[in-house]
Design an enzyme around this catalytic site. Structure first.
Site, PDB file in Angstrom:
ATOM      1  N   HIS A 232     -10.518  -8.465  -7.527  1.00 12.96           N
ATOM      2  CA  HIS A 232     -10.243  -7.973  -6.180  1.00 12.96           C
ATOM      3  C   HIS A 232     -10.739  -8.941  -5.108  1.00 12.96           C
ATOM      4  CE1 HIS A 232     -11.811  -5.655  -2.604  1.00 12.96           C
ATOM      5  NE2 HIS A 232     -10.532  -5.355  -2.561  1.00 12.96           N
TER       6      HIS A 232
ATOM      7  N   LYS B 195       0.823  -1.193   0.000  1.00 11.18           N
ATOM      8  CA  LYS B 195       0.000   0.000   0.000  1.00 11.18           C
ATOM      9  C   LYS B 195       0.869   1.260   0.000  1.00 11.18           C
ATOM     10  CE  LYS B 195      -3.948  -2.240   0.416  1.00 11.18           C
ATOM     11  NZ  LYS B 195      -5.067  -2.125  -0.531  1.00 11.18           N
TER      12      LYS B 195
END
Length: 375
Positions: free
Chosen positions: A307, A176
């Site tokens: 996802h 991230k």
């Protein structure tokens, strides 16, 4: 045995899966969300008169789980007596049953669990893994780990988890980014690239937290790290901004996980808003809808990287014509008796019929409410 079979029983349940540690991505550091502590699931279990059964699920991170469950309870009884093979017909019937609240978001995410359960049932009845029922192109899919790369973890913790993932046969690592301090993002990316080497696929995910200027500047600075993609650099609905980045950057742009319908994905595709599309079957309404948008994506030559929910998406990715990726999350492991195998950078499609998963005793223990329809 007769080919005519009818749905006789549906059980809906909702369960809360607690996360081991609170999870933070860029949305937490920009003040838009609180750390995530649980995931709420909607399970649908369907049984037919001939004794065939299927299971499907939808989910919500943070808000929305109770709403999915409430909507499903309102419409699910309508599938009693239907032929479970008529998945498209059933989906349309349920869609119209709840038409006043629309055709995206919670309204169709509630239907997703039922839709997925029907596909699981159909594949089990055929004695095939779901991927084989759909028409697979491969028996394994490239896989990458996300659950070890969140921003609540220190760089050393991310490195340790990356090493563990690679040792477990997972092919790529995603971390991230999107912190208020872009220099810290670059430090973390450089650190993990140095740690895993240049041969291991690396992706980054900004979780929609950059504006256009920041995304372009960061995209240019990230070029040196030879990334597989930059994920969600902009707001999910900024199709034009994503299209510009996809045009001017060498690094592919990936997005789509937050879009909640085929219509929204069609807008992204028509805008040339990504190189790699990331639909989520539970979020768009199930496998029926996922297959529609996958056909659109393939027609445009897009890569595919669904996802979350690898238990579902492994099968769907295996049935995509172009070489895809599947996202490895270990969060859902306690919910199921079975585990998915990773080897040599790929996730193996199980040979078990259907999705190849059964609910665990732990999933039953985490169930907070359930309702049943039919005999």
């Amino acid at each position: 045995m007769s080919t005519v079979d009818l749905i006789r029983h549906v059980k809906l349940s909702t369960a809360r899966l607690p996360l081991t540690v609170p999870i933070s991505d860029a949305k937490v550091f920009t003040g838009r969300q609180k750390p995530m502590t649980e995931v709420v699931f909607l399970f649908a279990e369907i049984t037919t008169e001939q004794g065939h059964s299927g299971i499907g699920f939808s989910y919500s991170k943070r808000a929305g789980g109770p709403a999915q469950y409430a909507h499903a309870k309102e419409v699910a009884e309508g599938i009693i007596g239907e032929d479970p093979n008529d998945i498209g017909k059933i989906y349309t019937k349920l869609l119209w049953a709840g038409a006043s609240v629309g055709r995206s978001g919670v309204a169709t995410q509630a239907l997703a669990a039922i839709d997925i359960a029907l596909y699981d049932l159909k594949a089990k009845r055929a004695g095939l893994p779901l991927a084989k029922l759909l028409g697979s192109y491969r028996d394994s899919v490239q896989t990458y780990n996300t659950s070890g790369g969140f921003l609540n973890a220190t760089l050393d913790e991310v490195k340790a988890r990356a090493s563990q993932s690679i040792e477990e046969g997972i092919g790529g690592i995603k971390i991230k980014v999107g912190l208020p301090d872009s220099k810290e993002d670059l430090r973390r990316v450089a650190g993990i690239r140095e740690h895993i080497g240049w041969d291991v696929p690396l992706m980054v995910d900004a979780n929609q937290q950059w504006d256009r200027a920041t995304a372009l500047r960061m995209g240019r600075q990230l070029e040196e790290f030879n990334l597989i993609w930059i994920e969600e650099p902009l707001d999910a609905y900024d199709f034009e901004g994503h299209a510009h980045l996809a045009q001017v950057l060498d690094t592919p742009i990936a997005t789509g996980e937050m879009l909640a319908s085929v219509a929204e994905h069609k807008g992204l595709i028509n805008a040339n808003g990504c190189d790699i599309i990331q639909p989520d079957a539970p979020r768009v309404g199930g496998i029926t809808q996922f297959l529609r948008l996958a056909a659109l994506a393939d027609e445009r030559g897009l890569g595919l990287a669904p996802h979350f929910a690898m238990e579902i998406h492994l099968h769907l990715a295996a049935a995509y014509p172009r070489e895809p990726w599947v996202e490895h999350f270990d969060w859902l492991d306690p919910l199921f008796e079975e585990r998915l195998e990773t080897k040599n950078g790929r996730m193996i499609v199980p040979d078990r019929p259907g999705l190849g998963v059964t609910l665990s005793d732990q999933a039953r223990a985490w169930t907070t409410d359930s309702v049943e329809f039919g005999a």
